[in-house]
Design an enzyme around this catalytic site. Structure first.
Site, mmCIF file in Angstrom:
data_model
loop_
_atom_site.group_PDB
_atom_site.id
_atom_site.type_symbol
_atom_site.label_atom_id
_atom_site.label_comp_id
_atom_site.label_asym_id
_atom_site.label_seq_id
_atom_site.Cartn_x
_atom_site.Cartn_y
_atom_site.Cartn_z
ATOM 1 N N LYS A 288 45.826 31.066 46.763
ATOM 2 C CA LYS A 288 45.701 30.876 48.219
ATOM 3 C C LYS A 288 46.984 31.322 48.918
ATOM 4 O O LYS A 288 48.019 31.482 48.266
ATOM 5 C CB LYS A 288 45.403 29.405 48.507
ATOM 6 N N TYR B 200 73.976 32.968 68.862
ATOM 7 C CA TYR B 200 73.452 32.140 69.952
ATOM 8 C C TYR B 200 74.149 30.797 70.040
ATOM 9 O O TYR B 200 74.421 30.156 69.019
ATOM 10 C CB TYR B 200 71.952 31.883 69.740
HETATM 11 C C1 LIG Z 1 47.074 24.356 46.373
HETATM 12 C C2 LIG Z 1 46.190 23.590 45.520
HETATM 13 C C3 LIG Z 1 46.352 23.620 44.130
HETATM 14 C C4 LIG Z 1 47.505 24.313 43.468
HETATM 15 O O1 LIG Z 1 48.627 23.482 43.587
HETATM 16 P P1 LIG Z 1 50.027 23.891 42.932
HETATM 17 O O2 LIG Z 1 50.854 22.657 43.001
HETATM 18 O O3 LIG Z 1 50.563 24.990 43.771
HETATM 19 O O4 LIG Z 1 49.747 24.335 41.552
HETATM 20 C C5 LIG Z 1 45.434 22.952 43.358
HETATM 21 N N1 LIG Z 1 44.418 22.275 43.923
HETATM 22 C C6 LIG Z 1 44.236 22.197 45.246
HETATM 23 C C7 LIG Z 1 43.092 21.433 45.794
HETATM 24 C C8 LIG Z 1 45.123 22.844 46.091
HETATM 25 O O5 LIG Z 1 44.941 22.782 47.406
#
Ligand SMILES: *Cc1c(COP(=O)(O)O)cnc(C)c1O
Length: 380
Positions: A33, A259
């Site tokens: 993702k 800034y």
């Molecule tokens: C993002 C996510 C993962 C992966 O988590 P990591 O800690 O990055 O391995 C797994 N399950 C769900 C439901 C997630 O949203």
């Protein structure tokens, strides 16, 4: 090309994947993702699948369809969809769908009927985060509707999924409690005569530290790019953020920088302007001791990080050339700060740093390591 670039090391992603695949042979979902945690969803997916991952996971259906369009045919699960999501598109592309409640189940079911194909679904239980997933009190009702939908061949329940709230703290009492809630949901699913061969609870941290949470599948995202939320194993950092020096100038003591004049030089020194700012993913809210690697030495940021640029102090004896590359973060083996260092300087976790890298930053892929990424480009 000028300015910032993100160098992605495929060999590190491959090695990290193999580490997790060894823990869960044949039962590893690569979570890609948010564009593969900044590393590129397709690149991470292909590399992970070539090194032991068997499935892919994303949040939105759009992310899943993009992977299909790129030619990836492995099973993909999508979670966190709104009721009006493109379930028909997911079903047509054989993307599996997480279902956290009756409303979503109903929407998926209608899409399945319209397309004349069964939807593959994973029922999602909230084990104790008050976040996505079905509240335990509503689980029996969801199972009832799912069993009915499966009897009519609108859906096939292929999985049950949960998520742990405190997995990065293995000693937290919540882990045991939430694992028990998950098991209870799995047992109830079996009692509702839903087979659900895939039962998955663990993400990166729990996969590493809680064997009891591994069940039949682990969903690993952060670990693939080298983040270990549990701090227990050496994974390889897969990403290196670099940029170029635009300008170098000598200034006297007492020179205000940037800034708001939030910093004033305390001695005669050399300042270098670097083409990277918060639009590129260098957070503005960074501690004053944040550093960047220049010619093998750590150099402090001075003054505010701007949208497109920041200034570093090379010291009285410092030298650098316009066009030269500097390293903002990397795996750490050449003395550069790591993503974990940046997370600490910014009061966040490495995940947020990586997923915050700006869109205009050029992505550069390397097959074999980051050690030889050139640091001098235009220096004459
Ligand atoms: C993002 C996510 C993962 C992966 O988590 P990591 O800690 O990055 O391995 C797994 N399950 C769900 C439901 C997630 O949203």
């Amino acid at each position: 090309m000028t300015g910032a670039r993100l160098v992605v090391d495929r060999s590190a992603i491959a090695a990290n994947t193999r580490h997790f695949a060894a823990l869960m042979p044949g039962r590893l979902m690569a979570v890609v993702k948010a564009d593969g945690y900044g590393a590129g969803a397709e690149l991470v997916a292909r590399t992970a699948l070539a090194n032991g991952a068997t499935r892919l996971g994303v949040t939105s259906i759009a992310e899943a369809l993009a992977l299909r369009a790129a030619g990836l045919s492995a099973p993909i699960l999508s979670w966190l969809n709104t009721v009006d999501a493109d379930f028909a598109g997911a079903i047509a592309a054989e993307v599996e769908i997480a279902v956290p409640g009756v409303a979503q189940l109903d929407a998926v079911r209608r899409a399945a009927r319209r397309s004349g194909r069964r939807a593959l679904i994973h029922l999602q239980i909230d084990c104790g985060m008050a976040r996505e997933g079905c509240a335990p009190a509503l689980w029996p009702q969801l199972l009832g509707f799912a069993a009915a939908a499966q009897a009519e061949r609108d859906v096939e329940v292929v999985g049950v999924m949960g998520h742990l709230s405190c997995a990065s703290t293995p000693s937290a009492a919540a882990n045991r409690r939430e694992r028990a809630r998950f098991l209870k949901a799995v047992r109830a699913t079996a009692s509702a005569r839903l087979h659900a061969p895939l039962r998955h609870l663990a993400a990166t941290a729990a996969t590493l530290t809680q064997p009891a949470a591994r069940h039949t599948l682990c969903r690993v995202g952060a670990g693939l790019v080298g983040i270990d939320p549990s701090g227990t194993v050496p994974l390889r950092g897969a990403l290196m953020l670099q940029s170029q020096i635009v300008d170098v100038r000598r200034v006297p003591a007492g020179t205000p920088v940037g800034y708001d004049h939030s910093a004033v030089t305390s001695q005669d020194t050399t300042l270098a302007l670097v083409a990277a700012g918060y639009a590129d993913g260098v957070p503005r809210a960074v501690a004053p001791d944040a550093e960047i690697l220049v010619r093998g030495r750590r150099r402090r940021i001075v003054g505010r990080v701007s949208m497109d640029q920041l200034v570093i102090d090379l010291g009285a004896d410092g030298d650098a050339m316009p066009g030269e590359f500097v390293t903002i973060f990397g795996p750490g083996d050449q003395g550069e700060p790591t993503v974990a260092d940046w997370a600490a300087w910014c009061g966040t976790i490495p995940n947020e740093i990586l997923t915050g890298i700006g869109r205009r930053v050029e992505r550069v892929e390397r097959a074999e390591g980051l050690a030889h990424a050139e640091t001098v480009k235009a220096a004459s």
